[in-house]
Design a protein around this motif. Sequence first.
Motif, PDB file in Angstrom:
ATOM      1  N   SER A 146       0.828  -1.197   0.000  1.00  0.00           N
ATOM      2  CA  SER A 146       0.000   0.000   0.000  1.00  0.00           C
ATOM      3  C   SER A 146       0.867   1.253   0.000  1.00  0.00           C
ATOM      4  N   LYS A 147       0.365   2.315  -0.601  1.00  0.00           N
ATOM      5  CA  LYS A 147       1.084   3.578  -0.638  1.00  0.00           C
ATOM      6  C   LYS A 147       1.400   4.080   0.761  1.00  0.00           C
ATOM      7  N   CYS A 150       4.746   3.226   2.270  1.00  0.00           N
ATOM      8  CA  CYS A 150       5.907   3.964   1.753  1.00  0.00           C
ATOM      9  C   CYS A 150       5.879   5.420   2.201  1.00  0.00           C
ATOM     10  N   ASP A 151       4.700   6.013   2.166  1.00  0.00           N
ATOM     11  CA  ASP A 151       4.526   7.410   2.553  1.00  0.00           C
ATOM     12  C   ASP A 151       4.266   7.491   4.052  1.00  0.00           C
ATOM     13  N   THR A 162       5.786   6.503  -3.261  1.00  0.00           N
ATOM     14  CA  THR A 162       4.537   5.765  -3.411  1.00  0.00           C
ATOM     15  C   THR A 162       4.849   4.295  -3.611  1.00  0.00           C
ATOM     16  N   CYS A 163       3.818   3.481  -3.648  1.00  0.00           N
ATOM     17  CA  CYS A 163       3.958   2.046  -3.884  1.00  0.00           C
ATOM     18  C   CYS A 163       3.493   1.781  -5.307  1.00  0.00           C
ATOM     19  N   CYS A 177       8.365   0.355  -3.030  1.00  0.00           N
ATOM     20  CA  CYS A 177       8.364   1.785  -2.712  1.00  0.00           C
ATOM     21  C   CYS A 177       9.333   2.479  -3.663  1.00  0.00           C
ATOM     22  N   ASP A 180       8.194   9.247  -6.438  1.00  0.00           N
ATOM     23  CA  ASP A 180       7.033   9.563  -7.261  1.00  0.00           C
ATOM     24  C   ASP A 180       7.375   9.566  -8.748  1.00  0.00           C
ATOM     25  N   SER A 183       7.600   6.177 -10.586  1.00  0.00           N
ATOM     26  CA  SER A 183       6.441   5.291 -10.455  1.00  0.00           C
ATOM     27  C   SER A 183       5.816   4.923 -11.792  1.00  0.00           C
ATOM     28  N   GLU A 202      -9.305   7.023  -4.575  1.00  0.00           N
ATOM     29  CA  GLU A 202      -8.299   6.071  -4.110  1.00  0.00           C
ATOM     30  C   GLU A 202      -8.855   4.665  -4.287  1.00  0.00           C
ATOM     31  N   ASN A 209      -3.259   3.981  -4.396  1.00  0.00           N
ATOM     32  CA  ASN A 209      -3.014   5.129  -5.266  1.00  0.00           C
ATOM     33  C   ASN A 209      -4.310   5.555  -5.948  1.00  0.00           C
ATOM     34  N   TYR A 224      -0.083   6.253 -10.417  1.00  0.00           N
ATOM     35  CA  TYR A 224       0.715   6.149  -9.196  1.00  0.00           C
ATOM     36  C   TYR A 224       1.374   7.460  -8.790  1.00  0.00           C
TER      37      TYR A 224
END
Length: 308
Positions: A146-147, A150-151, A162-163, A177, A180, A183, A202, A209, A224
């Motif tokens: 999930s994003k 990473c964030d 992001t993921c 990860c 940006d 991605s 989302e 994302n 993404y």
Amino acid sequence: AINNIMKAFLALAALSLVQAAPEGCTLTDEQIWSSDSAVAEQVRPTPIDSVDGGLTYLGFKPEYVACESCSNSWTSGFGRSYNYNYAWNSEVAMRSFHEDTAKGWNKKTKWYKSCPGFYEKDSWFSWSPKCVIPKDTKFLGETCESKSQCDSDFVKGYVDTTCAPTNNDESDPQWKCVLDEDSGMVSPYANTCSCFGLIWCESSDCNGNQCVLSTMDMKKHCKYADEDPFFGTSCSNCRASENSCKAWGGADPSTVDTSSVGIGAGVVGLGCVGLVGGVAMNRKRKLKQANKDSQESLELTAGGAGAV
């Protein structure tokens, strides 16, 4: 003759992107937007390898940091160029940076005390637990689901991550990860997504994302690099942005460049384009950036062109 025509076309295309050099920049517009590899070697740092086998230039040499602008990446005869170094703060998004006892990692604390920063106790049943990084927190290059992994709070405000999938095989996307700007390794048109929003929202299909309706095929696809236009909270990896990420410890971002750390660790430059059917798909521009007048990205490849 065909080569000359192609070179002339690339030159005209690059000129269409040209905008005035930022205030304080000592480079000319021609140097900033030049399609001449010799000029690029003079004003840009050593390029990194791209997933498509080409080269990617991250911004300009340190002495020309004032020339950065938040325009999209663009391609020419010598490779892909960004007019900003999006990896300048990449070290902060790496696990090794936070596995540091000086920051409180791996230090013992009392059962009744909290760990510093965003570390957590490794046990709630110990009189002297250690402060560790939460298991669900992921850093650059690590496998993610999930994003939000990473964030995390460790990097939020310092780096935009992001993921995203890093493999063009739908059966084995290899979510990791990434920064940006990195991605876009896999084309968003590789598959579709669904959500309740009419235009965007989302989606779990996109690992947290944005799922966005495309005018190209009127279907929804994962974007993404996009942020929620109303509730997005990520900073920008472009130092010239009004919403620029901050440097660690309050340092001046223009004096910080840890891109070599991320590049050396293999977590930067995973690819800004994904090759699908011989067509390079260029990622959509980030919504939050200072230069509102920057030109739309240009994608020119021998196999064709496409913009997201």
